[in-house]
Design an enzyme around this catalytic site. Structure first.
Site, PDB file in Angstrom:
ATOM      1  N   ASP A  95       0.853  -1.191   0.000  1.00 35.21           N
ATOM      2  CA  ASP A  95       0.000   0.000   0.000  1.00 35.21           C
ATOM      3  C   ASP A  95       0.889   1.240   0.000  1.00 35.21           C
ATOM      4  O   ASP A  95       1.632   1.471   0.952  1.00 35.21           O
ATOM      5  CB  ASP A  95      -0.894  -0.042   1.259  1.00 35.21           C
ATOM      6  N   ASP A 111      -3.363   2.586  -5.690  1.00 38.20           N
ATOM      7  CA  ASP A 111      -2.141   2.590  -4.878  1.00 38.20           C
ATOM      8  C   ASP A 111      -1.923   1.327  -4.060  1.00 38.20           C
ATOM      9  O   ASP A 111      -1.066   1.287  -3.204  1.00 38.20           O
ATOM     10  CB  ASP A 111      -2.137   3.819  -3.960  1.00 38.20           C
ATOM     11  N   GLU A 112      -2.703   0.297  -4.320  1.00 37.85           N
ATOM     12  CA  GLU A 112      -2.544  -0.938  -3.547  1.00 37.85           C
ATOM     13  C   GLU A 112      -2.522  -2.151  -4.473  1.00 37.85           C
ATOM     14  O   GLU A 112      -3.217  -2.169  -5.490  1.00 37.85           O
ATOM     15  CB  GLU A 112      -3.718  -1.123  -2.572  1.00 37.85           C
TER      16      GLU A 112
HETATM   17 MG    MG Z   1      -2.453   3.983   0.197  1.00 32.23          MG
END
Ligand code: MG
Length: 413
Positions: free
Chosen positions: A9, A105-106
């Site tokens: 993350d 974003d992960e």
């Molecule tokens: Mg994040």
């Protein structure tokens, strides 16, 4: 044999990306926010300094400014985010082909080796963390576990720039004391129901009788029970790279709350026109239609339906969206502030359409869509529109400017 799964993350991704792009922002509290003048006056992301000052994601801009007087607001830079996200994905690809993105974003990574050695996952997680920081300047927090749910929990557990291992030996110590809402898919509504019967932690979900959870939450109760015990067997599912996209969606925050079915339908029409157009441009059609609805308290639902046959037709999408909406929400009771639609399970147009000759209306609608595309191409985007949208306040919102990025877990399921 257990798998080795990482969940990576990127920390405060939007804000970090903007700070990297504008070095003068590195030492001040920064928040990325939508348009302050319209209804998008909420915080989409913040950097560590702003976070320490108490700024929260999804907070109203005026509220954030009160909490943190020196807060610098920057607009989102979607192109930059996409590029950085790609760069990071290329780094992951050095370690495994099994990568499942979860938002921009992960990602989950299945890095199971032929023979697991002790600390294999931990060492690899640190290597990936260091590589990302060295090559991009971004920091990432990584969770390591034998299943996706606990890996995700691990990446949330300690950040920024950290690695957390949740193993069969320590999960009861690390995961179980956490509040129930930390478990993936325990949303606000579910948490309320659990709280009401005194189930407050992940451990309490894990040790509650399955029957109780089932009567409380239906089938989801059983799923959560399994998750809380580490019994999530779902594989890391790579995105199908032939299509490049997993789904096509648009959402918007409307200038005025939607308070009746007609307004909701108008909003879906605008969104579906966009989604259908984008799908046709990519020569794709979707087999699943999903909707997203959020009220002013940021409580939201997502619902989806599998279609008998894939579609790239706006009208068909609207009908499915309205059916889902009517079964799950009433705008008169609960005004809608944000609304979205998405199609997924994409396939190339033409691949599964052999049945369509049986249905003249379907062919008629297909031709109509292509004709509309043609007119818009030749005379501009506003050349043709629906009469029902001419005099509506909903139409003042422009979904085209807003698609893709949403601060909450938009259609993540
Ligand atoms: Mg994040």
């Amino acid at each position: 044999m257990d798998k080795v799964i990482l969940h990576c993350d990127l920390n405060s991704f939007f804000a970090s990306a903007s700070c990297l792009n504008h070095p003068e922002l590195q030492r001040v509290p920064v928040a990325v926010c939508g348009d302050v003048k319209k209804r998008h006056g909420i915080i989409l992301a913040k950097n560590q300094l702003a976070k320490r000052a108490g700024v929260k994601t999804a907070q109203a801009v005026w509220e954030a400014q009160q909490t943190c007087p020196g807060l610098v607001m920057v607009p989102p830079e979607y192109q930059l985010y996409m590029e950085l996200s790609e760069t990071v994905k290329h780094i992951y690809e050095r370690y495994t082909g099994k990568i499942e993105p979860f938002g921009i974003d992960e990602c989950w990574l299945d890095v199971t080796p032929a023979r697991i050695t002790k600390d294999y996952g931990t060492q690899l997680a640190h290597e990936i963390r260091r590589t990302i920081r060295r090559e991009t300047g971004l920091t990432v927090s990584v969770g390591v576990s034998w299943n996706k749910i606990f890996a995700k929990l691990g990446s949330d557990y300690r950040k920024p720039d950290a690695v957390t291992v949740i193993s069969r030996e320590n999960y009861q110590k690390i995961a179980w004391p956490l509040p129930s809402s930390e478990l993936l898919y325990v949303g606000r509504a579910t948490k309320k129901k659990l709280d009401r019967v005194g189930i407050n932690t992940i451990g309490e979900i894990a040790t509650s009788p399955e029957l109780l959870l089932k009567s409380l939450l239906g089938k989801n109760g059983l799923t959560l029970h399994a998750f809380a015990n580490g019994n999530d067997m779902s594989p890391v599912q790579p995105v199908d790279h032939t299509y490049g996209v997993k789904g096509i969606g648009n959402s918007m925050t409307t200038k005025h709350d939607l308070t009746n079915d007609i307004e909701v339908k108008q909003a879906f029409l605008i969104l579906c026109e966009m989604v259908a157009y984008r799908a046709r441009k990519k020569k794709l059609q979707g087999s699943v239609v999903g909707i997203y609805l959020r009220d002013k308290d940021l409580t939201h639902i997502t619902r989806q339906v599998s279609l008998p046959r894939p579609t790239f037709i706006a009208d068909e999408m609207v009908n499915y969206a309205m059916t889902l909406y009517k079964a799950n929400w009433d705008a008169a009771q609960r005004p809608i502030r944000s609304i979205g639609i998405r199609i997924h399970k994409l396939s190339p147009i033409g691949k599964y359409t052999q049945l369509s000759f049986l249905d003249p209306k379907h062919i008629y609608l297909q031709n109509l869509e292509y004709t509309k595309d043609d007119i818009n191409r030749r005379f501009g985007k506003q050349a043709i529109t629906r009469a029902c949208l001419l005099s509506t306040k909903v139409a003042e919102s422009n979904p085209e400017e807003q698609h893709v990025v949403h601060p909450l877990s938009f259609f993540r399921r």
